[in-house]
Design a protein around this motif. Structure first.
Motif, PDB file in Angstrom:
ATOM      1  N   ASP A 392       0.860  -1.191   0.000  1.00  0.00           N
ATOM      2  CA  ASP A 392       0.000   0.000   0.000  1.00  0.00           C
ATOM      3  C   ASP A 392       0.889   1.231   0.000  1.00  0.00           C
ATOM      4  O   ASP A 392       1.925   1.267   0.681  1.00  0.00           O
ATOM      5  N   ALA A 393       0.477   2.229  -0.774  1.00  0.00           N
ATOM      6  CA  ALA A 393       1.238   3.472  -0.841  1.00  0.00           C
ATOM      7  C   ALA A 393       0.265   4.630  -1.004  1.00  0.00           C
ATOM      8  O   ALA A 393      -0.702   4.533  -1.760  1.00  0.00           O
ATOM      9  N   GLY A 394       0.517   5.716  -0.265  1.00  0.00           N
ATOM     10  CA  GLY A 394      -0.348   6.876  -0.386  1.00  0.00           C
ATOM     11  C   GLY A 394       0.020   7.943   0.631  1.00  0.00           C
ATOM     12  O   GLY A 394       0.885   7.745   1.505  1.00  0.00           O
ATOM     13  N   PRO A 395      -0.647   9.116   0.542  1.00  0.00           N
ATOM     14  CA  PRO A 395      -0.360  10.214   1.483  1.00  0.00           C
ATOM     15  C   PRO A 395      -0.749   9.837   2.917  1.00  0.00           C
ATOM     16  O   PRO A 395      -1.687   9.081   3.153  1.00  0.00           O
ATOM     17  N   ARG A 396      -0.022  10.385   3.862  1.00  0.00           N
ATOM     18  CA  ARG A 396      -0.322  10.178   5.285  1.00  0.00           C
ATOM     19  C   ARG A 396      -1.312  11.242   5.742  1.00  0.00           C
ATOM     20  O   ARG A 396      -1.423  12.330   5.168  1.00  0.00           O
ATOM     21  N   ALA A 397      -2.024  10.898   6.813  1.00  0.00           N
ATOM     22  CA  ALA A 397      -3.031  11.836   7.329  1.00  0.00           C
ATOM     23  C   ALA A 397      -2.392  13.131   7.817  1.00  0.00           C
ATOM     24  O   ALA A 397      -2.913  14.225   7.600  1.00  0.00           O
ATOM     25  N   GLY A 398      -1.251  13.033   8.467  1.00  0.00           N
ATOM     26  CA  GLY A 398      -0.593  14.220   9.000  1.00  0.00           C
ATOM     27  C   GLY A 398       0.358  14.887   8.039  1.00  0.00           C
ATOM     28  O   GLY A 398       1.114  15.778   8.440  1.00  0.00           O
ATOM     29  N   GLY A 399       0.363  14.477   6.796  1.00  0.00           N
ATOM     30  CA  GLY A 399       1.282  15.034   5.821  1.00  0.00           C
ATOM     31  C   GLY A 399       2.400  14.064   5.493  1.00  0.00           C
ATOM     32  O   GLY A 399       2.845  13.270   6.331  1.00  0.00           O
ATOM     33  N   GLY A 400       2.858  14.124   4.293  1.00  0.00           N
ATOM     34  CA  GLY A 400       3.925  13.229   3.873  1.00  0.00           C
ATOM     35  C   GLY A 400       3.382  12.035   3.099  1.00  0.00           C
ATOM     36  O   GLY A 400       2.218  11.999   2.674  1.00  0.00           O
ATOM     37  N   PHE A 401       4.211  11.035   2.964  1.00  0.00           N
ATOM     38  CA  PHE A 401       3.865   9.871   2.146  1.00  0.00           C
ATOM     39  C   PHE A 401       4.338   8.615   2.865  1.00  0.00           C
ATOM     40  O   PHE A 401       5.335   8.627   3.598  1.00  0.00           O
ATOM     41  N   GLU A 402       3.627   7.520   2.640  1.00  0.00           N
ATOM     42  CA  GLU A 402       3.949   6.275   3.344  1.00  0.00           C
ATOM     43  C   GLU A 402       3.821   5.099   2.383  1.00  0.00           C
ATOM     44  O   GLU A 402       2.872   5.023   1.593  1.00  0.00           O
ATOM     45  N   VAL A 403       4.795   4.219   2.469  1.00  0.00           N
ATOM     46  CA  VAL A 403       4.779   2.961   1.727  1.00  0.00           C
ATOM     47  C   VAL A 403       4.873   1.828   2.726  1.00  0.00           C
ATOM     48  O   VAL A 403       5.820   1.773   3.512  1.00  0.00           O
TER      49      VAL A 403
END
Length: 417
Positions: A392-403
């Motif tokens: 899964d990859a996408g924007p984080r709730a608090g800002g930024g990006f997460e994989v």
């Protein structure tokens, strides 16, 4: 002396091999069928003439009898093309020959050959019906124009007819059995070829992924390091920070050397085949290479922290995790802005290897690596699927990006065993 030319003499099949080929081959597909049948018809005609001349001397054929006897052998030239019509023609010519009370044994070989051709080329039920019809017609003719004793002789002769029927049907079934074996072998060969093509396609896809990951990561690092050197040169030309410029250039050189070595190893697979390719490929990159990826990202300006807690990992899973981390760090360095804060976590939990790469997305886009186009995210998902995992990859709730990725260990270990 002139050059010597070697000629290859074709090896003629042995007699036994030719006999086996004749038994197993459909007579309608045999080479030189018409020529061979013409020779067979001539041989049978000579045999019939000998039988008519030297056996049963009380029934020597007259002129019409000889004409019917020889004419009955002519249709045999086309016995493979039209077996039913040839048998009918032979019967039509033989019936008046017998009705004229000529030598009854002379046309028997030709009749049996015509009947055998029908039995090996037609369905068994049709062959049996043809034999029964022939017996009925012959008995009718003999009872009408001949004596009862001749009819009894004809019945005894039909013992041979029944033998030919069963032999022909048995040969037909044997040929069908051999044809089914050949078909299964060809199907298995096609399946092996398709499997080989599938493996080649998978190997090409794997190489394409490796090249994409390697080049994208290397070019990104070189671009960042070049930007650092350019910034130092343009910031204050009168007071150059030679040490910083030298370090940036050395980092670029180290990155190029590492990339060149990996690229050579990957491309050498394309020059080899089979087991040699597996040996040339060398060991797959694994989790032990993650610290080098983190260090390279730090040299590019990212503030990276790592947590790696794993035991023994299957090579395929380790390689997939390595490439996913590599691509995620490349995207973070490229898209998360200047000096992004990146966290790398790799750990085992519930029989699976779990990894997460997150950044703070402080760049102008405000979305970290989410802006990464091309094949980066697609390649990471394919890496995960190749070992039965998910990503899964996408924007984080608090800002930024997460994989994040979950790569199962149990199935990979069983597949390796």
């Amino acid at each position: 002396m002139g050059p010597m030319h070697l000629t290859t003499v074709p090896v003629r099949p042995r007699l036994g091999e030719r006999v086996v080929a004749a038994l197993t081959r459909d007579p309608r597909t045999a080479p030189h069928a018409t020529r061979n049948d013409a020779v067979l018809a001539a041989v049978l005609a000579v045999l019939a003439a000998i039988l008519a001349a030297f056996t049963d001397t009380l029934r020597h054929p007259d002129a019409l009898g000889w004409t019917l006897l020889i004419a009955a052998h002519v249709p045999l030239v086309w016995r493979r093309r039209r077996p039913l019509l040839v048998l009918a023609a032979v019967v039509v010519l033989v019936i008046p020959y017998h009705a004229l009370d000529n030598n009854h044994g002379a046309p028997v070989p030709a009749s049996l050959v015509a009947l055998y051709t029908v039995t090996v080329t037609q369905r068994p039920l049709r062959s049996i019906l043809v034999g029964a019809a022939g017996l009925a017609v012959s008995l009718t003719v003999m009872l009408t124009f001949g004596e009862h004793k001749q009819a009894a002789d004809l019945v005894r002769t039909y013992g041979w007819v029944l033998a030919v029927l069963f032999i022909g049907i048995d040969v037909r079934y044997y040929r069908q059995y051999v044809a089914s074996l050949v078909e299964r072998a060809e199907r298995a060969e096609r399946t092996r070829e398709e499997e080989a093509r599938r493996r080649v396609a998978e190997e090409r896809l794997r190489i394409a992924r490796d090249l994409h990951d390697l080049l994208a990561h290397t070019i990104t690092l070189i671009g960042v390091q070049t930007s650092v050197a350019a910034h130092v040169l343009s910031a204050d030309p009168e007071r150059l920070d030679r040490e910083t410029i030298a370090k940036a250039l050395n980092d670029i050189a180290d990155t190029c050397r590492t990339a060149r070595g990996e690229l050579r190893t990957t491309l050498e697979v394309l020059r080899e085949q089979g087991a040699a390719a597996a040996e040339t490929r060398g060991p797959l990159p694994g989790l032990d290479g993650v610290p080098d990826l983190v260090e390279a990202a730090r040299l590019a300006g990212a503030r990276v922290t790592q947590t790696v807690r794993t035991g023994e990992t299957p090579p395929a899973v380790g390689a997939a995790a390595y490439r996913i981390v590599q691509e995620a760090l490349t995207n973070a360095v490229r898209h998360a802005g200047a000096e992004p804060a990146v966290r790398v976590e790799v750990y085992e939990e519930q029989g699976a290897l779990r990894l997460a790469v997150t950044d703070d997305g402080a760049g102008a886009t405000g979305s970290g690596s989410s802006s990464a186009g091309g094949f980066g995210l697609v390649g990471m998902r394919e890496r995960a699927r190749s070992v039965g995992g998910t990503l899964d990859a996408g924007p984080r709730a608090g800002g930024g990006f997460e994989v994040t990725a979950v790569l199962p260990l149990r199935g990979a270990l069983e597949g390796a065993g």
